[in-house]
Design a protein around this motif. Structure first.
Motif, PDB file in Angstrom:
ATOM      1  N   THR A   1     -18.508  14.884  41.961  1.00 38.13           N
ATOM      2  CA  THR A   1     -19.590  14.427  41.103  1.00 38.13           C
ATOM      3  C   THR A   1     -19.711  12.923  41.255  1.00 38.13           C
ATOM      4  O   THR A   1     -18.726  12.196  41.097  1.00 38.13           O
ATOM      5  CB  THR A   1     -19.325  14.788  39.627  1.00 38.13           C
ATOM      6  OG1 THR A   1     -19.087  16.193  39.530  1.00 38.13           O
ATOM      7  CG2 THR A   1     -20.500  14.409  38.748  1.00 38.13           C
ATOM      8  N   ILE A   2     -20.922  12.472  41.573  1.00 38.77           N
ATOM      9  CA  ILE A   2     -21.215  11.057  41.773  1.00 38.77           C
ATOM     10  C   ILE A   2     -22.414  10.722  40.901  1.00 38.77           C
ATOM     11  O   ILE A   2     -23.395  11.462  40.882  1.00 38.77           O
ATOM     12  CB  ILE A   2     -21.538  10.765  43.252  1.00 38.77           C
ATOM     13  CG1 ILE A   2     -20.364  11.190  44.151  1.00 38.77           C
ATOM     14  CG2 ILE A   2     -21.877   9.287  43.463  1.00 38.77           C
ATOM     15  CD1 ILE A   2     -20.656  11.133  45.639  1.00 38.77           C
TER      16      ILE A   2
ATOM     17  N   GLN B   1     -15.730  12.481  39.581  1.00 41.15           N
ATOM     18  CA  GLN B   1     -14.736  13.547  39.581  1.00 41.15           C
ATOM     19  C   GLN B   1     -14.711  14.250  40.921  1.00 41.15           C
ATOM     20  O   GLN B   1     -15.740  14.408  41.570  1.00 41.15           O
ATOM     21  CB  GLN B   1     -15.070  14.549  38.472  1.00 41.15           C
ATOM     22  CG  GLN B   1     -14.110  15.704  38.365  1.00 41.15           C
ATOM     23  CD  GLN B   1     -14.330  16.489  37.111  1.00 41.15           C
ATOM     24  OE1 GLN B   1     -13.721  16.223  36.093  1.00 41.15           O
ATOM     25  NE2 GLN B   1     -15.222  17.478  37.166  1.00 41.15           N
ATOM     26  N   THR B   2     -13.524  14.667  41.298  1.00 41.50           N
ATOM     27  CA  THR B   2     -13.334  15.488  42.494  1.00 41.50           C
ATOM     28  C   THR B   2     -12.565  16.732  42.086  1.00 41.50           C
ATOM     29  O   THR B   2     -11.549  16.635  41.391  1.00 41.50           O
ATOM     30  CB  THR B   2     -12.527  14.721  43.569  1.00 41.50           C
ATOM     31  OG1 THR B   2     -13.201  13.509  43.877  1.00 41.50           O
ATOM     32  CG2 THR B   2     -12.384  15.540  44.832  1.00 41.50           C
ATOM     33  N   ILE B   3     -13.056  17.885  42.494  1.00 43.15           N
ATOM     34  CA  ILE B   3     -12.367  19.148  42.239  1.00 43.15           C
ATOM     35  C   ILE B   3     -12.146  19.818  43.586  1.00 43.15           C
ATOM     36  O   ILE B   3     -13.089  19.990  44.356  1.00 43.15           O
ATOM     37  CB  ILE B   3     -13.182  20.068  41.310  1.00 43.15           C
ATOM     38  CG1 ILE B   3     -13.453  19.370  39.982  1.00 43.15           C
ATOM     39  CG2 ILE B   3     -12.446  21.391  41.081  1.00 43.15           C
ATOM     40  CD1 ILE B   3     -14.360  20.144  39.052  1.00 43.15           C
ATOM     41  N   ARG B   4     -10.890  20.165  43.847  1.00 44.08           N
ATOM     42  CA  ARG B   4     -10.553  20.831  45.112  1.00 44.08           C
ATOM     43  C   ARG B   4      -9.887  22.166  44.807  1.00 44.08           C
ATOM     44  O   ARG B   4      -9.123  22.269  43.852  1.00 44.08           O
ATOM     45  CB  ARG B   4      -9.616  19.952  45.948  1.00 44.08           C
ATOM     46  CG  ARG B   4     -10.222  18.639  46.288  1.00 44.08           C
ATOM     47  CD  ARG B   4      -9.330  17.647  47.055  1.00 44.08           C
ATOM     48  NE  ARG B   4      -7.940  17.956  47.191  1.00 44.08           N
ATOM     49  CZ  ARG B   4      -7.280  17.922  48.355  1.00 44.08           C
ATOM     50  NH1 ARG B   4      -7.889  17.598  49.472  1.00 44.08           N
ATOM     51  NH2 ARG B   4      -5.990  18.192  48.399  1.00 44.08           N
TER      52      ARG B   4
ATOM     53  N   TYR C   1     -25.036  13.646  40.566  1.00 47.22           N
ATOM     54  CA  TYR C   1     -25.198  14.461  41.762  1.00 47.22           C
ATOM     55  C   TYR C   1     -23.872  15.163  42.058  1.00 47.22           C
ATOM     56  O   TYR C   1     -22.807  14.562  41.949  1.00 47.22           O
ATOM     57  CB  TYR C   1     -25.603  13.596  42.956  1.00 47.22           C
ATOM     58  CG  TYR C   1     -26.904  12.881  42.735  1.00 47.22           C
ATOM     59  CD1 TYR C   1     -28.117  13.553  42.896  1.00 47.22           C
ATOM     60  CD2 TYR C   1     -26.944  11.554  42.330  1.00 47.22           C
ATOM     61  CE1 TYR C   1     -29.327  12.914  42.680  1.00 47.22           C
ATOM     62  CE2 TYR C   1     -28.152  10.904  42.113  1.00 47.22           C
ATOM     63  CZ  TYR C   1     -29.329  11.594  42.292  1.00 47.22           C
ATOM     64  OH  TYR C   1     -30.530  10.960  42.060  1.00 47.22           O
ATOM     65  N   GLU C   2     -23.957  16.433  42.412  1.00 48.04           N
ATOM     66  CA  GLU C   2     -22.777  17.190  42.790  1.00 48.04           C
ATOM     67  C   GLU C   2     -22.925  17.650  44.236  1.00 48.04           C
ATOM     68  O   GLU C   2     -23.969  18.182  44.611  1.00 48.04           O
ATOM     69  CB  GLU C   2     -22.583  18.411  41.886  1.00 48.04           C
ATOM     70  CG  GLU C   2     -22.153  18.041  40.492  1.00 48.04           C
ATOM     71  CD  GLU C   2     -21.779  19.254  39.661  1.00 48.04           C
ATOM     72  OE1 GLU C   2     -20.979  19.078  38.755  1.00 48.04           O
ATOM     73  OE2 GLU C   2     -22.287  20.362  39.934  1.00 48.04           O
ATOM     74  N   ALA C   3     -21.880  17.427  44.996  1.00 44.04           N
ATOM     75  CA  ALA C   3     -21.842  17.895  46.378  1.00 44.04           C
ATOM     76  C   ALA C   3     -20.762  18.966  46.475  1.00 44.04           C
ATOM     77  O   ALA C   3     -19.647  18.779  45.988  1.00 44.04           O
ATOM     78  CB  ALA C   3     -21.536  16.745  47.322  1.00 44.04           C
TER      79      ALA C   3
END
Length: 149
Positions: free
Chosen positions: A67-68, A76-79, A53-55
């Motif tokens: 991404t969870i 992963q976390t993208i900022r 799942y992507e938020a």
């Protein structure tokens, strides 16, 4: 009779669309992880891809994508942000290694490999793409002539 059939078709269509809009785009484990970690998230939009799942959301003015997986593990976390949100040691090394260039944008990627920064710099003639790690070490990825000049 035509009106009755047409009305029934419209009502059924609206019902199915409403049910689809109410359908939950994320499972409970992923939602629980998200709620625990990102309390200040605004404008959250979910999507599903490859059983993950992507938020997409905003948090304190920073656009973020996480991404969870289906088990609720943060993958992963993208900022996406500007110069002011870079850690001081990274910013110092970027400014020191690339004098005369302005930070145009930063993509911060955090995953099992750690935190990495993909930084776009600009000057009067070029866009320069570099990578930096959490220690501030930088490497040149590519340099392009600006098409807007």
């Amino acid at each position: 009779m035509k009106n009755l059939i047409l009305s029934a078709a419209v009502i059924l269509s609206l019902t199915f669309n409403a049910a689809a809009a109410i359908a939950k785009p994320v499972n409970d484990k992923a939602q629980k992880t998200f709620d625990l970690l990102f309390k200040d998230a605004d404008n959250v939009k979910w999507s599903e891809s490859n059983s993950n799942y992507e938020a997409f959301f905003d948090s304190e003015g920073i656009k973020t994508r996480v991404t969870i997986d289906a088990k609720g593990n943060l993958l992963q976390t993208i900022r996406y942000y500007g110069e002011s949100n870079l850690p001081a040691n990274v910013l110092y090394n970027v400014k020191n290694d690339y004098k005369g260039k302005e930070v145009f944008g930063v993509t911060e990627v955090t995953n099992k490999n750690g935190v990495n920064y993909r930084i776009v710099l600009k000057d009067d003639k070029h866009y320069t793409h570099i990578n930096a790690n959490n220690s501030g070490d930088t490497e040149l990825v590519s340099k392009h002539k600006r098409g807007d000049k």
